[in-house]
Design an enzyme around this catalytic site. Structure first.
Site, short mmCIF file in Angstrom:
data_model
loop_
_atom_site.label_atom_id
_atom_site.label_comp_id
_atom_site.label_asym_id
_atom_site.label_seq_id
_atom_site.Cartn_x
_atom_site.Cartn_y
_atom_site.Cartn_z
N ARG A 1 2.33 6.20 3.67
CA ARG A 1 1.68 6.75 4.87
C ARG A 1 1.17 5.63 5.77
O ARG A 1 1.45 5.61 6.98
CB ARG A 1 0.51 7.66 4.46
CG ARG A 1 -0.21 8.31 5.63
CD ARG A 1 -1.41 9.11 5.17
NE ARG A 1 -2.45 8.27 4.59
CZ ARG A 1 -3.35 7.57 5.30
NH1 ARG A 1 -3.32 7.60 6.62
NH2 ARG A 1 -4.26 6.84 4.69
N VAL A 2 0.44 4.68 5.21
CA VAL A 2 -0.07 3.55 6.00
C VAL A 2 1.07 2.60 6.37
O VAL A 2 1.05 1.99 7.44
CB VAL A 2 -1.20 2.81 5.25
CG1 VAL A 2 -1.71 1.63 6.06
CG2 VAL A 2 -2.35 3.77 4.94
N GLY B 1 0.82 -1.21 0.00
CA GLY B 1 0.00 0.00 0.00
C GLY B 1 0.85 1.26 0.00
O GLY B 1 1.96 1.27 -0.54
N CYS C 1 1.62 0.62 -8.50
CA CYS C 1 2.83 1.13 -7.84
C CYS C 1 4.04 1.15 -8.77
O CYS C 1 5.00 1.88 -8.52
CB CYS C 1 3.14 0.32 -6.59
SG CYS C 1 3.32 -1.45 -6.91
N GLU D 1 5.64 -3.33 0.90
CA GLU D 1 5.64 -3.11 -0.54
C GLU D 1 4.89 -1.80 -0.78
O GLU D 1 3.66 -1.78 -0.78
CB GLU D 1 4.96 -4.28 -1.26
CG GLU D 1 5.70 -5.60 -1.14
CD GLU D 1 7.03 -5.63 -1.87
OE1 GLU D 1 7.25 -4.75 -2.73
OE2 GLU D 1 7.85 -6.50 -1.58
#
Length: 485
Positions: free
Chosen positions: A201-202, A198, A255, A220
């Protein structure tokens, strides 16, 4: 109201889930070769028998074309299963290791052992393959595993829950659906490893939660993946591969999609013209009506992309596209030329169909520009210049790199896939997935013979000479020490 309470998943339920998985793991069944194979065959069967259901779920979530769904989701999972089934026995074998003179006589090996109960938190852009592929790694390594799919792709999340229940061993492989509350409850528990795909930030939230229990993580993440295009390229092939690595890739919601292009001022007009023609060839004169391009995943993400487009620093820099339809959650392939470096478009990962082109005087200047930003997940270079290729590989730090193409490195299972710096840590794919969920245990074997007195007190000068010779590893020195010299 009572039904709503019943469905709430809190920290207590999360603790109970982890307890059940740990109990299942401690029985030892997940460690056996037979169990691992049975689960891999279950996934393989699931993909074959339920391909239509999977494609339908992906279309509901992302309007993903069936072709894309098969190539980037179904085929990738099937391929991972096939390789794991073929290679698992070899992966599980202990690796022989050399020993030293200090331990003579002895032998040594590295044993791959499962970690225990692991958590996989997946993402929404490839909600099937990016959920199942890490689970395959966890299973091949012999772990019990919980998958938390993304609530932003609800159709795929719901389908995964049903399919795992039907095809896999529920005592050791679970799916937990939900949003932030459920994820938080899971992160509060002690896991033996957490695998997260993801945003950075998370990723920071996941790593902070893991640190409380000293739980290792694989992150990742993403970043702004650049594509440098030299003027000596085969332009038609380059443009097709850029389009494939941007708009064919979930409409830029990936991504590893091309986030921005760097080329020379002189070459930019020629490149833009070729991209315009390529987009029309692939998606028609009105790409908003094309069935071969995905929609934006949600209204929130649509609004985020709209704000990037409407930024006063860039709205007048659009040279191709710009059409949008909020009702249909569609944005056409959109190209910008020479947006300012301090614009939001160049400050954050775009994750959508917007593509800025940045120009430099000399293509060599692109390396300094890339290195001025956080390390990307992938960097792309198109050139026939061998010196530039070598310089790019040596000078640019990124999770992965492709020369004269885009995204295909993810299909090569002998290459690790993962980030560096802000684009992530750890890697997977092929045997790297097995290794990601394994502990490499060092084992030294000795017999009761060869118990030299030099190891034990009293420490005499003779013993000191001999131990120095042994530690230095020179046979000649050892012989001299034994002879008293």
């Amino acid at each position: 109201m009572m039904e709503e309470k019943k469905q709430t998943f809190d920290a207590n339920e999360a603790a109970w889930l982890v307890k059940e998985l740990n109990e299942s793991f401690r029985t030892g069944k997940t460690k056996s070769y037979e169990w691992r194979v049975s689960q891999l065959k279950g996934i393989e069967k699931m993909v074959v028998e339920r391909e239509k259901d999977i494609c339908e779920a992906l279309y509901k979530d992302l309007s993903k074309p069936e072709y894309e769904a098969f190539v980037s989701e179904i085929a990738m999972v099937k391929s991972s299963c096939e390789e794991a089934l073929k290679e698992l026995k070899q992966w599980m074998k202990p690796e022989k290791a050399k020993t030293s003179m200090a331990t003579y006589p002895s032998s040594a090996e590295i044993v791959s052992e499962p970690l225990g109960a692991v958590l996989v938190i997946s993402t929404w852009n490839y909600p099937f393959s990016l959920s199942v592929k890490p689970v395959i790694g966890a299973i091949t390594a012999g772990n019990a595993v919980v998958l938390k799919p993304s609530e932003i792709a609800p159709a795929t999340s719901s389908l995964l829950s049903k399919l795992f229940e039907e095809y896999l061993d529920r005592s050791a492989v679970r799916v937990l659906e939900g949003g932030v509350l459920e994820t938080t409850a899971l992160l509060d528990q002690k896991w033996d490893k957490i695998f997260y795909t993801g945003s950075p930030r998370v990723g920071r939230i996941v790593m902070t939660a893991a640190a409380k229990h000293l739980t290792p993580v694989v992150l990742e993440l993403g970043g702004k993946c650049p594509a440098v295009i030299d003027s000596d390229v085969d332009l038609q092939v380059t443009v097709r591969r850029i389009i494939a690595g941007k708009w064919q890739l979930n409409n830029g919601q990936a991504c590893i999609s091309v986030d921005y292009i760097i080329t020379t001022k002189e070459f930019a007009p020629k490149l833009i013209d070729a991209l315009r023609k390529g987009i029309e060839e692939f998606f028609g004169t009105d790409p908003m009506e094309s069935k071969d391009i995905s929609c934006i995943v949600s209204s929130n993400h649509f609004s985020r992309l709209e704000s990037l487009m409407d930024d006063y620093k860039v709205f007048n820099k659009i040279v191709v596209g710009g059409q949008r339809n909020q009702k249909k959650l569609k944005i056409a392939p959109t190209i910008f030329l020479d947006v300012p470096g301090d614009s939001q478009l160049m400050q954050e990962e775009i994750f959508g169909p917007l593509l800025p082109i940045i120009t430099v005087e000399n293509v060599k200047d692109s390396i300094d520009l890339i290195n001025s930003k956080p390390k990307p997940l992938t960097a792309y270079l198109f050139t026939n210049n061998e010196k530039l290729k070598n310089n790019f590989v040596q000078s640019v730090s990124s999770g992965g790199m492709v020369i004269n193409d885009t995204v295909l490195h993810v299909t090569v299972s002998s290459l690790p896939f993962g980030g560096v710096g802000e684009s992530g840590m750890g890697s997977y794919h092929g045997k790297f997935s097995f290794d990601a969920f394994s502990h490499k245990k060092a084992v030294l074997y000795r017999s009761f013979s060869g118990d030299a007195s030099v190891r034990y007190p009293p420490y005499t000068p003779e013993k000191q000479k001999l131990i120095r010779a042994v530690m230095n590893g020179g046979i000649f020195d050892i012989i001299l020490a034994l002879m008293g010299f």
